[in-house]
Enzyme design. Sequence first.
Site, short mmCIF file in Angstrom:
data_model
loop_
_atom_site.label_atom_id
_atom_site.label_comp_id
_atom_site.label_asym_id
_atom_site.label_seq_id
_atom_site.Cartn_x
_atom_site.Cartn_y
_atom_site.Cartn_z
N CYS A 284 -40.13 -8.08 14.74
CA CYS A 284 -40.07 -6.91 15.79
C CYS A 284 -41.07 -6.19 14.56
O CYS A 284 -41.63 -5.44 14.98
CB CYS A 284 -40.29 -6.80 16.96
N GLU B 183 -36.48 -3.16 24.27
CA GLU B 183 -36.85 -3.22 23.03
C GLU B 183 -37.66 -4.11 22.27
O GLU B 183 -37.03 -5.56 22.55
CB GLU B 183 -34.93 -3.73 21.37
P1 NAD Z 1 -40.27 -13.04 25.75
O1 NAD Z 1 -39.94 -11.37 26.53
O2 NAD Z 1 -41.93 -13.62 26.26
O3 NAD Z 1 -38.94 -13.27 25.60
C1 NAD Z 1 -37.32 -13.00 25.19
C2 NAD Z 1 -36.97 -13.12 26.03
O4 NAD Z 1 -36.54 -13.16 27.07
C3 NAD Z 1 -36.84 -14.63 26.65
O5 NAD Z 1 -35.09 -14.91 26.68
C4 NAD Z 1 -36.78 -15.27 28.23
O6 NAD Z 1 -36.80 -16.04 28.59
C5 NAD Z 1 -36.69 -13.43 28.81
N1 NAD Z 1 -37.87 -13.18 29.56
C6 NAD Z 1 -39.27 -13.24 30.08
N2 NAD Z 1 -39.83 -13.16 30.85
C7 NAD Z 1 -39.11 -12.67 31.55
C8 NAD Z 1 -38.56 -11.62 32.81
N3 NAD Z 1 -39.23 -11.16 33.47
N4 NAD Z 1 -37.39 -11.58 33.50
C9 NAD Z 1 -36.33 -11.55 32.35
N5 NAD Z 1 -36.59 -12.46 30.69
C10 NAD Z 1 -37.43 -12.31 30.73
O7 NAD Z 1 -40.22 -12.17 24.15
P2 NAD Z 1 -40.43 -13.62 22.41
O8 NAD Z 1 -42.07 -13.37 23.25
O9 NAD Z 1 -39.95 -14.76 22.93
O10 NAD Z 1 -39.75 -12.64 22.07
C11 NAD Z 1 -41.37 -12.51 21.16
C12 NAD Z 1 -41.25 -10.40 21.13
O11 NAD Z 1 -39.63 -9.88 21.00
C13 NAD Z 1 -42.40 -9.60 20.20
O12 NAD Z 1 -43.10 -9.06 20.90
C14 NAD Z 1 -41.01 -9.01 19.45
O13 NAD Z 1 -41.71 -8.00 18.75
C15 NAD Z 1 -40.07 -8.95 20.25
N6 NAD Z 1 -38.81 -8.18 19.81
C16 NAD Z 1 -38.34 -7.64 19.90
C17 NAD Z 1 -37.28 -6.35 18.76
C18 NAD Z 1 -36.38 -4.87 18.80
O14 NAD Z 1 -35.35 -5.03 18.57
N7 NAD Z 1 -37.92 -4.26 19.60
C19 NAD Z 1 -36.95 -7.59 18.70
C20 NAD Z 1 -36.86 -8.94 17.78
C21 NAD Z 1 -38.74 -9.41 19.06
#
Ligand code: NAD
Length: 487
Positions: free
Chosen positions: A287, A253
């Site tokens: 998001c 997601e």
């Molecule tokens: P991010 O991808 O940087 O981090 C999200 C999570 O993933 C954190 O817990 C982080 O520690 C972990 N993570 C990061 N890289 C990883 C990897 N390589 N392997 C495993 N885990 C990893 O996201 P963010 O910038 O903190 O959050 C915002 C983003 O999330 C925005 O792009 C937003 O649109 C998206 N988002 C999507 C939804 C949805 O349901 N589609 C909902 C909320 C947020």
Amino acid sequence: MSSVLLDATRWSGRYFSAGWRPAVAQAAVTEKATGTRLETVGVADAVAVDRAVEAAVVAQRRWASLGYDARAAVLRRAGSLFEHHADEAAEWTARESGAPLAMAHRAQGVAAQECYEAAGLASAPYGELLRSGAPRLSFARRRPVGVVGVIAPFNAPLLLAIRAVAPALALGNAVVLKPDPRTAVSGGVLIARVFEEAGLPEGLLHVLPGGADVGQAVVAHPRVPVISFTGSTPAGRAIARASADQLKRVHLELGGNSALVVMGDADVPRAAAAGAFGSFRHAGQICMASGRHLVHESVVDDYLAELTRIAAATTVGDPLGPGVGYGPLIDAGQRDRVHGIVTQSVEAGASLLAGGEFDGLFYRPTVLSRIPLQAPAYAQEVFGPVAPVVSFGDVDEAAALAADSSYGLSLGIITRDVMAALELADRVPTGSVHINDQTINDEPTAPFGGVGESGSGARHGGAQSNLEAFSELQWVTMRREAPPYPV
Ligand code: NAD
């Protein structure tokens, strides 16, 4: 902070893995609006992930063999605990994530609902009888997958974790949850404490705060066959790549840049209020935020005037304060990213009608008009309180503009002609469509997810989607005796 459920003496400096374990490393829990240090949480590492998964594998077998009613009862109790401790938990969420108190409060209710829906899932039919050309009983049944890895972001830390944790547990799985380290209490400790109090047997839920390295260890673990990831598109891609060798199922997601289309027959003040909500809610850190406002040329001037008025009147401040529209961005890195995008977009030719400035982590609601389509505030996901507005001449142009994005999460269309809106929606690839509403919509009963760079096609929410996401379909045949094969 007075506490009943989240009494820190229990969890300070620890993480939850078959009880509260002291961690080698610790991270500060901070209040984003003030920078105040609230507490510390334990930070996990790859060894902790390994130990957690081994314990989860053992606990899951017992859990799956229990009667459905025992699992449902735990989920019901968890739902009731989210409700009972809503005030205390919402205050933690508001402080830790910067979400306005009312929004944090609502999250508690939705989390409870997720648990109640999941409790119903535990007792729902889980297969079907199949016709067979042979004299045998043939059926398909859903089995738990085993251990589910859940990785969640900071922006709605409780909801984006519990929407996977609750159905996964209800269907007989164990869960290893890795919250974002910036929201480890509301996205992790809170969930661990609720399920501990709800009587979830030990070893079934592990909450391991940490950075990407801890998430990578969960993804890489061979005994975690399903990953439910919510976060950015680049991280989703990295996880998909890392999972490919083991052919894991990954539910992704991801990000979005959703269009809100305002047709010429719309009630402009209502449309502008919806647009302001879609772009400024939680400082745009959602998001499904309305990232592109597409407004018919006959009403665009009135729309911009109203949107600018709302932006100027919005109070940005401490989310615990009265009358606050929204609070801080999550950290200085995100603030600088947002400001860089706004600045570059103005340099590219956009007109700044409101905002474009900040005080600490508090970023003013920003309205950009006449923005070139290539400018980053229009073309990219901003994840900040920014409303870029573009006008269109007819419905074909609106459809082409709305569809012109690599993302496909949500679409809002505001018009008096709902059939025309549905026809327009048919022309835009997107995971959800909201006619006469802005783009931020989510309910535990609805299948939520995106297409394109917004996700892998997985859906969270709704009984059928959750069943598909967190179980494995198995075909079974039964004969009275083995047939006489002519060998
Ligand atoms: P991010 O991808 O940087 O981090 C999200 C999570 O993933 C954190 O817990 C982080 O520690 C972990 N993570 C990061 N890289 C990883 C990897 N390589 N392997 C495993 N885990 C990893 O996201 P963010 O910038 O903190 O959050 C915002 C983003 O999330 C925005 O792009 C937003 O649109 C998206 N988002 C999507 C939804 C949805 O349901 N589609 C909902 C909320 C947020």
